[in-house]
Scaffold this active site. Structure first.
Site, PDB file in Angstrom:
ATOM      1  NE  ARG A 124       6.011   0.586  -2.026  1.00  0.00           N
ATOM      2  CZ  ARG A 124       6.423   1.851  -2.076  1.00  0.00           C
ATOM      3  NH1 ARG A 124       5.597   2.831  -1.801  1.00  0.00           N
ATOM      4  NH2 ARG A 124       7.651   2.134  -2.412  1.00  0.00           N
TER       5      ARG A 124
ATOM      6  CG  ASP B 223      -1.924   3.112  -3.492  1.00  0.00           C
ATOM      7  OD1 ASP B 223      -1.512   2.543  -2.465  1.00  0.00           O
ATOM      8  OD2 ASP B 223      -1.341   4.075  -4.013  1.00  0.00           O
TER       9      ASP B 223
ATOM     10  CG  MET C  52       1.207   2.614   2.745  1.00  0.00           C
ATOM     11  SD  MET C  52       2.564   2.056   1.677  1.00  0.00           S
ATOM     12  CE  MET C  52       3.940   2.959   2.400  1.00  0.00           C
TER      13      MET C  52
END
Ligand code: F6P
Length: 365
Positions: A290, A144, A186
């Site tokens: 990820r 993030d 995300m």
């Protein structure tokens, strides 16, 4: 000041991010090279509440893992020892403070220093353990990129690379069918992944949490393109994006973990289809961002962070997090790193670049 160190431990907490294994390898080689013993704590701090989850790490156990995604130590985002979810038979789950058990186990195992690799949640936990006297050094990880004090966290570059490639691929199919493609990425409450991948992959609209959007402005952009003969559009939506008059879309709450975000892409797509009449599809990239091998940037950053954490321990610098401050890696107090979330500044060069390229943030600017 240098300190006498015999044994250190390392754990990985929170959501995994590409580069975790590179940090572990770097820590183990730098530490064993100094003659120190290294323990790997499995599943975040949970391994310190269950000694079967502690493994000895040496050069052999970290061989050939630099390029691998995931973490050989395992991780969890439900393992905060200060609020540990406990479910007794027939009773609802409650949060129990088990932090003193962790402190006792650190002492019992003769751990002179702990390297905690994690995101904002893990750094906050590290800070609380430091206050209880545990010598701790943090290593910032998260796709993030929302940690203060460091220019970058490892994992972010990989996530942006994956998202950019996915958006590139969606261009051709969107154009072939004259559709609108909405891509949800995300990033939690920060728009870094959406912004960087959206600009790099030449999206038409980018929606981020920092700039609440007006769906009418989003549709204006799509219809404007249509009028100019560009009959397809790409809309990148951060999972934390929200309309000016609405809230973030969540997937429900679970005791002992952060709320899960997701679903805004589907809502934006439905609204676009209804207002423009254009066929619209949604793609949620999810955990693909990820998984898998870290990019070169993330690998190198992770290796640098791991070795830097060991050097801090050698110098007796605890209660700090290693941080990228180009061209150096330096130490920042955990208190500073956890003081606030690093979100996208509205006057950031990348935001201004996007606007100059004609990309809409759905805000009418
Ligand atoms: O913090 C990393 C992250 O991937 C966020 O971008 C996302 O909101 C969250 O973790 C997903 O968590 P989980 O893997 O528990 O679904």
């Amino acid at each position: 000041m240098s300190v006498q160190v015999r044994r250190i431990a390392v754990n990985t907490g929170g959501g995994d991010a590409p580069g975790l294994n590179a940090v572990i390898r770097s820590v183990v080689l730098a530490a064993t090279g100094r003659g120190w013993d290294v323990l790997g704590i499995q599943r975040g701090y949970a391994g310190l509440l269950d000694t079967n989850r502690i493994v000895q790490l040496d050069a052999k156990s970290v061989r050939g893992i630099t390029h691998l995604g995931g973490t050989i130590l395992g991780t969890t985002n439900k393992g905060d020892p200060f609020g540990y979810p406990v479910t007794l038979p027939g009773q609802p789950t409650t949060l129990v403070d088990r932090s003193d058990e962790v402190v006792a186990n650190v002492r019992r195992l003769g751990i002179d220093a702990l390297i905690a690799i994690g995101g904002d949640g893990s750094m906050r936990i590290a800070s609380r353990f430091a206050a209880k006297g545990v010598p701790i050094v943090g290593v910032p990880k998260t796709i993030d990129n929302d940690l203060t004090g460091t220019v970058a966290t490892f994992g972010f570059d990989t996530a942006v690379t994956v998202a950019t490639e996915a958006i590139d691929r969606l261009h051709s199919t969107a154009e072939a069918h004259e559709r609108v493609m909405v891509v949800e990425v995300m990033g939690r409450y920060a728009g870094w992944i959406a912004l960087n991948s959206g600009v790099a992959a030449t999206a038409d609209v980018i929606l981020i949490p920092e700039i609440p959007f007006d769906i009418e402005r989003v549709c204006d952009k799509i219809l404007d393109r249509e009028a100019r003969g560009r009959r397809f559009s790409i809309v990148v939506v951060a999972e934390g994006a929200r309309p000016v008059d609405g809230a973030m879309v969540t997937r429900g709450e679970e005791l002992g973990r952060e709320v899960r975000l997701g679903g805004i892409g589907e809502q934006v797509a439905a609204a676009i289809e209804e207002r423009t009449g254009k066929e619209t599809r949604t793609v949620v990239l999810g955990h693909i961002q990820r998984g898998g091998r870290p990019t070169t940037f993330d690998r190198l950053l992770a290796l640098r962070f791991g070795a830097a954490a060991v050097r801090l321990i050698e110098q007796g610098v605890f209660n700090h997090m290693v941080a990228l401050d180009p061209p150096v890696v330096r130490a920042v107090p955990l208190a500073e790193a956890t003081s606030r979330m690093k979100t996208v500044p509205l006057d950031s060069d990348t935001v201004m670049t996007a606007r100059d390229l004609g990309i809409s943030f759905g805000d009418g600017a």
